[in-house]
Design an enzyme around this catalytic site. Structure first.
Site, mmCIF file in Angstrom:
data_model
loop_
_atom_site.group_PDB
_atom_site.id
_atom_site.type_symbol
_atom_site.label_atom_id
_atom_site.label_comp_id
_atom_site.label_asym_id
_atom_site.label_seq_id
_atom_site.Cartn_x
_atom_site.Cartn_y
_atom_site.Cartn_z
ATOM 1 N N PRO A 97 77.891 88.661 -8.046
ATOM 2 C CA PRO A 97 76.607 88.357 -8.679
ATOM 3 C C PRO A 97 76.691 88.230 -10.197
ATOM 4 C CG PRO A 97 76.637 90.593 -7.783
ATOM 5 C CD PRO A 97 77.915 89.954 -7.395
ATOM 6 N N GLU A 98 76.370 87.059 -10.684
ATOM 7 C CA GLU A 98 76.230 86.822 -12.119
ATOM 8 C C GLU A 98 74.767 86.441 -12.341
ATOM 9 O OE1 GLU A 98 79.263 84.171 -13.643
ATOM 10 O OE2 GLU A 98 80.731 84.908 -12.209
ATOM 11 N N HIS A 133 78.149 101.348 4.055
ATOM 12 C CA HIS A 133 78.127 101.314 2.589
ATOM 13 C C HIS A 133 76.722 101.143 2.020
ATOM 14 C CE1 HIS A 133 82.472 101.077 2.877
ATOM 15 N NE2 HIS A 133 82.382 99.950 3.545
ATOM 16 N N ARG A 150 82.363 98.217 -2.684
ATOM 17 C CA ARG A 150 83.333 98.591 -3.712
ATOM 18 C C ARG A 150 82.773 99.557 -4.756
ATOM 19 N NH1 ARG A 150 86.589 93.102 -4.631
ATOM 20 N NH2 ARG A 150 85.602 92.606 -2.659
ATOM 21 N N ARG A 196 84.732 85.472 -33.963
ATOM 22 C CA ARG A 196 85.566 86.093 -32.943
ATOM 23 C C ARG A 196 86.956 85.468 -32.877
ATOM 24 N NH1 ARG A 196 82.129 89.097 -29.373
ATOM 25 N NH2 ARG A 196 84.102 89.695 -28.437
#
Length: 290
Positions: free
Chosen positions: A2-3, A109, A128, A171
């Site tokens: 998921p983004e 889970h 996870r 950067r």
DNA sequence: TTAAATTCCTGTAAGC
DNA sequence: TGCTTACAGGAATTTA
């Protein structure tokens, strides 16, 4: 995984079903999935709360809660949205937030279950366990560093091309690494970093600060295109991503480079290369991306 | 301040 | 077939 587009899809799907509902019970099957406050306190605080609104910030799901004594006064009675109590969900890599009927079998889970006053259940599942649940006001979570300071929303109309240029110019890391930095730009992960760099015809290992204003503008445009297209297609199910109803997205079939190492570039036909940047597999075309 | 490396965690797939 | 091993990666944490 998921983004931004996947989280946006889940939030948009859940919003009309959750707003106005009250949480009548909460069960934690794996308490350490709650990172703040202590699990018992989390459960006590969340029960009895009404869901006022739902939003997204970067990859974070924000569920705004109001206690019973403020019902009717509206969510703003407490002093504005920033002071509202938020149930915060981060899905990590394999997190799933699903709204189900109580008869639905409990998947393995499943770490947390929120019982709603209409009988349905909001379930958090995460094999996870890279995801997390938080509870607090946005201000408190930020100042206690339970939630990081995030960069601007790339699909926000206010987010200007020059703002991206300004954030990149200082950067010295690879442009791909900076796109993944949530403090630089919020919500971009491995999939859409690779996709937007390909669309902008930029090499992912290019030093971010070396980008011209023109290149930054191109990246700004392709970032927005990649993300909005993915939202329109309900996100990418390349791994375990599922929407709030357990259904897969549609964007994975339309990805240009992610997961296609060795396969031909759709533009020039040359096999796509895979390298590692910032510990992530990075797929790009050596001919089209300079 | 920035950036790279390390850690967490389990399902999946490759290799023998 | 069954076992071992490598790999996937978001972000907090540690190190440089």
């Amino acid at each position: 995984m998921p983004e931004l587009p996947e989280v946006e899809t889940i939030v948009a799907d859940l919003r009309p079903h959750l707003v106005g509902r009250t949480i009548v019970r909460c069960e934690l099957n794996f308490p350490t999935i709650v990172r703040h406050p202590e699990p018992e306190e989390f459960v006590d605080a969340v029960v009895g709360m009404r869901i006022d609104s739902m939003g997204r910030r970067g990859k974070y799901i924000l569920i705004s809660l109001t206690p019973p004594h403020l019902w009717g006064g509206g969510g703003e009675a407490a002093g504005g949205a920033a002071n509202n109590l938020q149930l915060v969900v981060h899905l990590g890599m394999t997190g799933q937030l699903r709204l189900v009927d109580p008869v639905a079998p409990l998947a393995n889970h499943t770490h947390a279950v929120f019982f709603l006053d209409d009988g349905r259940q909001l379930r958090y599942r995460d094999p996870r366990r890279f995801g997390r649940l938080l509870l607090g006001t946005e201000q408190a979570l930020l100042s206690s560093k339970k939630m990081p300071r995030l960069g601007p929303e790339p699909i926000d109309p206010e987010f200007a091309p020059d703002e991206l240029y300004r954030r990149l110019r200082t950067r010295r890391a690879a442009i791909k690494a900076v796109l993944l930095d949530q403090g630089a730009i919020a919500g971009v992960g491995n999939i859409y970093a690779d996709e937007s760099l390909h669309k902008a015809r930029l090499r992912p290992d290019r030093i971010a600060g070396s980008l011209s204003k023109k290149s930054a503008r191109r990246l700004h445009e392709s970032l927005r295109e990649s993300l909005t297209l993915a939202i329109a297609n309900r996100g990418s199910s390349v791994d375990t991503y599922r929407d709030a109803w357990g259904e897969i997205g549609g964007q994975q079939e339309k990805l240009l480079v992610y997961g296609r190492a060795g396969e031909p570039c759709f533009t020039c036909g040359r096999p796509l290369s895979a390298i590692r940047i910032a510990g992530r597999t990075t797929v790009f075309c050596r001919r089209c991306q300079r």
